[in-house]
Design an enzyme around this catalytic site. Sequence first.
Site, PDB file in Angstrom:
ATOM      1  N   GLU A 259     -15.752 -31.481 -61.829  1.00 18.78           N
ATOM      2  CA  GLU A 259     -16.357 -30.138 -61.822  1.00 18.78           C
ATOM      3  C   GLU A 259     -17.817 -30.339 -62.169  1.00 18.78           C
ATOM      4  OE1 GLU A 259     -15.026 -27.304 -61.021  1.00 18.78           O
ATOM      5  OE2 GLU A 259     -12.892 -27.776 -61.005  1.00 18.78           O
ATOM      6  N   CYS A 293     -22.411 -23.276 -65.225  1.00 16.53           N
ATOM      7  CA  CYS A 293     -22.499 -23.891 -63.893  1.00 16.53           C
ATOM      8  C   CYS A 293     -22.421 -22.809 -62.824  1.00 16.53           C
ATOM      9  CB  CYS A 293     -21.373 -24.888 -63.718  1.00 16.53           C
ATOM     10  SG  CYS A 293     -19.778 -24.176 -64.082  1.00 16.53           S
TER      11      CYS A 293
HETATM   12  P1  NAD Z   1     -23.748 -33.957 -68.773  1.00 15.71           P
HETATM   13  O1  NAD Z   1     -23.329 -34.486 -67.462  1.00 15.71           O
HETATM   14  O2  NAD Z   1     -24.999 -34.486 -69.372  1.00 15.71           O
HETATM   15  O3  NAD Z   1     -22.622 -34.230 -69.850  1.00 15.71           O
HETATM   16  C1  NAD Z   1     -21.301 -33.830 -69.648  1.00 15.71           C
HETATM   17  C2  NAD Z   1     -20.393 -34.741 -70.424  1.00 15.71           C
HETATM   18  O4  NAD Z   1     -20.541 -36.050 -69.925  1.00 15.71           O
HETATM   19  C3  NAD Z   1     -20.686 -34.802 -71.909  1.00 15.71           C
HETATM   20  O5  NAD Z   1     -19.472 -34.885 -72.605  1.00 15.71           O
HETATM   21  C4  NAD Z   1     -21.452 -36.096 -72.045  1.00 15.71           C
HETATM   22  O6  NAD Z   1     -21.309 -36.700 -73.308  1.00 15.71           O
HETATM   23  C5  NAD Z   1     -20.762 -36.935 -70.989  1.00 15.71           C
HETATM   24  N1  NAD Z   1     -21.536 -38.077 -70.530  1.00 15.71           N
HETATM   25  C6  NAD Z   1     -22.874 -38.182 -70.391  1.00 15.71           C
HETATM   26  N2  NAD Z   1     -23.192 -39.419 -69.958  1.00 15.71           N
HETATM   27  C7  NAD Z   1     -22.038 -40.099 -69.814  1.00 15.71           C
HETATM   28  C8  NAD Z   1     -21.701 -41.419 -69.412  1.00 15.71           C
HETATM   29  N3  NAD Z   1     -22.640 -42.292 -69.081  1.00 15.71           N
HETATM   30  N4  NAD Z   1     -20.405 -41.766 -69.365  1.00 15.71           N
HETATM   31  C9  NAD Z   1     -19.459 -40.887 -69.714  1.00 15.71           C
HETATM   32  N5  NAD Z   1     -19.703 -39.632 -70.118  1.00 15.71           N
HETATM   33  C10 NAD Z   1     -20.980 -39.243 -70.168  1.00 15.71           C
HETATM   34  O7  NAD Z   1     -23.770 -32.395 -68.627  1.00 15.71           O
HETATM   35  P2  NAD Z   1     -24.082 -31.302 -69.744  1.00 15.71           P
HETATM   36  O8  NAD Z   1     -25.555 -31.212 -69.871  1.00 15.71           O
HETATM   37  O9  NAD Z   1     -23.279 -31.527 -70.969  1.00 15.71           O
HETATM   38  O10 NAD Z   1     -23.477 -30.000 -69.060  1.00 15.71           O
HETATM   39  C11 NAD Z   1     -24.158 -29.267 -68.147  1.00 15.71           C
HETATM   40  C12 NAD Z   1     -23.726 -29.637 -66.739  1.00 15.71           C
HETATM   41  O11 NAD Z   1     -22.327 -29.397 -66.602  1.00 15.71           O
HETATM   42  C13 NAD Z   1     -24.378 -28.749 -65.714  1.00 15.71           C
HETATM   43  O12 NAD Z   1     -24.762 -29.515 -64.604  1.00 15.71           O
HETATM   44  C14 NAD Z   1     -23.272 -27.771 -65.332  1.00 15.71           C
HETATM   45  O13 NAD Z   1     -23.419 -27.202 -64.065  1.00 15.71           O
HETATM   46  C15 NAD Z   1     -22.068 -28.631 -65.429  1.00 15.71           C
HETATM   47  N6  NAD Z   1     -20.862 -27.811 -65.578  1.00 15.71           N
HETATM   48  C16 NAD Z   1     -20.011 -27.695 -64.519  1.00 15.71           C
HETATM   49  C17 NAD Z   1     -18.874 -26.901 -64.615  1.00 15.71           C
HETATM   50  C18 NAD Z   1     -17.950 -26.759 -63.456  1.00 15.71           C
HETATM   51  O14 NAD Z   1     -16.832 -26.313 -63.669  1.00 15.71           O
HETATM   52  N7  NAD Z   1     -18.322 -27.125 -62.243  1.00 15.71           N
HETATM   53  C19 NAD Z   1     -18.606 -26.225 -65.808  1.00 15.71           C
HETATM   54  C20 NAD Z   1     -19.498 -26.357 -66.872  1.00 15.71           C
HETATM   55  C21 NAD Z   1     -20.621 -27.164 -66.747  1.00 15.71           C
END
Ligand code: NAD
Length: 486
Positions: A259, A293
């Site tokens: 997602e 999102c």
């Molecule tokens: P992010 O991708 O920076 O982080 C999301 C998660 O991934 C966090 O738990 C983070 O610790 C983890 N992460 C980061 N780097 C990683 C790595 N190298 N390996 C494993 N895990 C890692 O995103 P964010 O800033 O926390 O959230 C915002 C983003 O999430 C936006 O792009 C938003 O659109 C998206 N989002 C999507 C949905 C959906 O259902 N499509 C819902 C909510 C948020």
Amino acid sequence: MTADLASITGIETPTRLLIGGQWSSGRSGTLPVVDPATEDVLTEVADASPEDGLEAVEAAAGALPAWSATPPRQRGECLRKAWELMVQRSEQLARLMVLENGKALRDARGEVLYAAEFFRWYAEEAVRIDGHLSVAPSGANRIMVLRQPVGVSYMITPWNFPAAMATRKIGPALAAGCTVVLKPAKETPLSALAVAQILAEAGVPDGVVNVLPTMKPGPLTQALLADPRVRKLSFTGSTEVGRMLLKQAADYVTNCSMELGGNAPFLVLDDADVDAAVDGAFLAKMRNGGEACTAANRFYVHEKVASEFSAKLTQRLAALKVGPGLEDGVDLGPLVNADTRSKVAELVDSATGAGARVLTGGQAPERAGYYYLPTVLDSVPAGAGILSEEIFGPVAPIVRFTDTDQAIALANNTEYGLVSYLYSGDLRRALQVAERLEAGMVGINRGVVSDPAAPFGGVKQSGLGREGAHEGLLEYTETKYIAVDW
Ligand code: NAD
């Protein structure tokens, strides 16, 4: 000095790792959880190492045979009980969420109830795991299809919906008979730990749900994906990180659900009811302070109604009370951290530099905390970065159009495809436009699409798979075909 969370929220919140039913301090110290409204450290939470991760996989793998063999009705009853407990404790959970995430209490209350609904919905789905039986075309045998739990599932969730993104994964996984290792975002581990505590109280056996906050998600995730007992990766977060995880998972051909990010267009056609469109735009933009999102990222408004629409939306946004989420009457809290605020400010500055007009906001207020004022930008030039990047803040850029085909082309001109919104007084026309929008979800005359009973997810680079609905359950099952001759 850290805050006395229990006196502010009314509940004792776990701050350690949950592994095999035990609260563990882990092997690599603690990580600070910061209140975005004050920039102060709220508390310290145990910081999981890759070794802690493997211990959690051991616990989840150990619990899997018994949990997958537990009658679906019983699995459903645990989820149902968890829903009840979350609803009973919703005010305390909402207050906790405001502290770590910053969102206004009204948004947090909404999220807790929405999050709990995934447990109720999947309590009901646990007893609807179906398959099918047919006669082979040759007539020689029968084709029997079963659905079995995929196995130990590793879940990574973002900070913007700290409870709902966890329950939207844990609910279907547990209903399907899978066990779970959850890695919440480092900014918001407390809500996830509180949800895990509720699941334990609801009767979910030790080891079925394990939770690992960490400052170093990369090494933890590498260790978990390399463990052959981990059969599923379910990720919610940015497209950038999702892409990287898909590459890592490819080495082990791990089953993935993604997602990812969005860049939702919000179309207002010339025949739209402008007041209804402003109500919808307000929700689609300001729910969760724009940190969603699904947030409307670009408003394409027909020239005929654009001045009225932008004036009314500006009036709504300018009237919002900005402040700490727990304060009375506050509509908009701070953004989650300094980086998020800087990104929002840069996008706005670059759009105004390119000719966009600021109708309200356009800056960060002078106070502690990661605030940004609610902002409306009119006449944003095509090609401005704010139209192609996820803003993730309370900023509404408006672009005027005269030709519907051109507006649809602009709406589709993005690598994202999560959700689109569309306002029109003519449902037939709206449905025709909806079919042409490249998105996993379309809101027609509605500013909110999320519903635990609906399949949530994106096309293009917004993701793979769906969460919620019956489809969400299937993400945690594998199809087994048995050729039978009887
Ligand atoms: P992010 O991708 O920076 O982080 C999301 C998660 O991934 C966090 O738990 C983070 O610790 C983890 N992460 C980061 N780097 C990683 C790595 N190298 N390996 C494993 N895990 C890692 O995103 P964010 O800033 O926390 O959230 C915002 C983003 O999430 C936006 O792009 C938003 O659109 C998206 N989002 C999507 C949905 C959906 O259902 N499509 C819902 C909510 C948020």
